[in-house]
Design a protein around this motif. Sequence first.
Motif, mmCIF file in Angstrom:
data_model
loop_
_atom_site.group_PDB
_atom_site.id
_atom_site.type_symbol
_atom_site.label_atom_id
_atom_site.label_comp_id
_atom_site.label_asym_id
_atom_site.label_seq_id
_atom_site.Cartn_x
_atom_site.Cartn_y
_atom_site.Cartn_z
ATOM 1 N N ILE A 183 3.226 -0.055 4.872
ATOM 2 C CA ILE A 183 1.792 0.235 4.818
ATOM 3 C C ILE A 183 1.371 0.632 3.400
ATOM 4 O O ILE A 183 0.327 0.204 2.896
ATOM 5 C CB ILE A 183 1.439 1.341 5.828
ATOM 6 N N THR A 184 2.205 1.441 2.741
ATOM 7 C CA THR A 184 1.884 1.861 1.375
ATOM 8 C C THR A 184 1.880 0.677 0.412
ATOM 9 O O THR A 184 0.991 0.555 -0.445
ATOM 10 C CB THR A 184 2.891 2.918 0.899
ATOM 11 N N SER A 185 2.857 -0.202 0.552
ATOM 12 C CA SER A 185 2.921 -1.360 -0.352
ATOM 13 C C SER A 185 1.747 -2.303 -0.136
ATOM 14 O O SER A 185 1.247 -2.913 -1.088
ATOM 15 C CB SER A 185 4.238 -2.113 -0.148
ATOM 16 N N THR A 186 1.290 -2.417 1.094
ATOM 17 C CA THR A 186 0.176 -3.327 1.376
ATOM 18 C C THR A 186 -1.119 -2.844 0.734
ATOM 19 O O THR A 186 -1.911 -3.656 0.221
ATOM 20 C CB THR A 186 -0.011 -3.472 2.898
ATOM 21 N N TRP A 197 1.608 -4.654 -7.445
ATOM 22 C CA TRP A 197 2.560 -5.704 -7.097
ATOM 23 C C TRP A 197 3.031 -6.457 -8.343
ATOM 24 O O TRP A 197 4.154 -6.936 -8.377
ATOM 25 C CB TRP A 197 1.911 -6.685 -6.117
ATOM 26 N N MET A 198 2.175 -6.562 -9.323
ATOM 27 C CA MET A 198 2.525 -7.229 -10.563
ATOM 28 C C MET A 198 2.051 -6.346 -11.728
ATOM 29 O O MET A 198 0.907 -5.895 -11.742
ATOM 30 C CB MET A 198 1.865 -8.605 -10.653
ATOM 31 N N GLY A 207 -2.692 -5.877 -7.537
ATOM 32 C CA GLY A 207 -2.279 -5.743 -6.150
ATOM 33 C C GLY A 207 -2.832 -6.857 -5.287
ATOM 34 O O GLY A 207 -3.272 -7.895 -5.777
ATOM 35 N N LEU A 208 -2.803 -6.633 -3.980
ATOM 36 C CA LEU A 208 -3.309 -7.632 -3.039
ATOM 37 C C LEU A 208 -4.814 -7.544 -2.847
ATOM 38 O O LEU A 208 -5.424 -8.507 -2.361
ATOM 39 C CB LEU A 208 -2.611 -7.464 -1.682
ATOM 40 N N SER A 267 4.992 -1.574 -5.862
ATOM 41 C CA SER A 267 4.500 -1.936 -4.523
ATOM 42 C C SER A 267 5.323 -3.071 -3.926
ATOM 43 O O SER A 267 5.631 -3.070 -2.729
ATOM 44 C CB SER A 267 3.032 -2.339 -4.602
ATOM 45 N N CYS A 268 5.682 -4.033 -4.767
ATOM 46 C CA CYS A 268 6.502 -5.150 -4.290
ATOM 47 C C CYS A 268 7.888 -4.678 -3.866
ATOM 48 O O CYS A 268 8.403 -5.076 -2.819
ATOM 49 C CB CYS A 268 6.599 -6.205 -5.388
#
Length: 239
Positions: free
Chosen positions: A23-26, A31-32, A47-48, A167-168
């Motif tokens: 959930i935290t990563s989403t 992410w990059m 991020g996403l 995050s990734c």
Amino acid sequence: AGMKFFLQYVGCFFAFFSAGFLITSTWTDCWMVNADDSLEVSTKCRGLWWECVTNVFDGIQTCDEYDSIYAEHPVKLVLTRAMMITADILSGFGFLFLVLGLDCVKFLPDEPLIKLRICLVSGVMLLIAGLPGITGSVWYAVDVYVERSSLLFHNVFLGIQYKFGWSCWLGMAGSLGCFLSGSLLTCCMYLFRETSSGRLHSAYSLRKGYSSAATVVTNVHLPSSQTATSKMYAVDTRV
């Protein structure tokens, strides 16, 4: 029993942190790292859902959200979102089911087999949750690596640094944790399910044998009592 409790608590521990990691990563924005910055004066995390730029000198951070979800986005971004949200939902429900299946929770205390089945269901859900989670995380990371390699191959923006954000990595760790907790719950709890089923079957057979024996004893003594009563009535009639 002690080993079963230990496995349940270990599985619950990994399920809790795995669901939290996913959930935290989403819903985080790293992410990059350094996706479009070659001046080395700021650090950018993509991020996403949005990307944030942090100034290296004063630490001020500004974030820009992406367009609406109905806008055109890269396939990598859309599919990673879908897979991570699916993993979040499955891992969350898997953890909740596991909590209900713990022996220390007063839910169906007289139904140990049902509680074991609940643990099995939660294990299956966690295993399924790990699949889209690891697929989305690894696919995003591979796409970042391919994009970086293509730029380096064409000598474009050689000063750029493409790195996988935390995050990734958190998504990968959460997915692996789901696989681990799901494996513990499905494989090990299934063995305890077989043992519990055998014990309940033996107890039922023993109880059925006792009831059958009692019925036989009752039927054996019943005719004799009836015969004695009939004889007594016969004597009274003669008198």
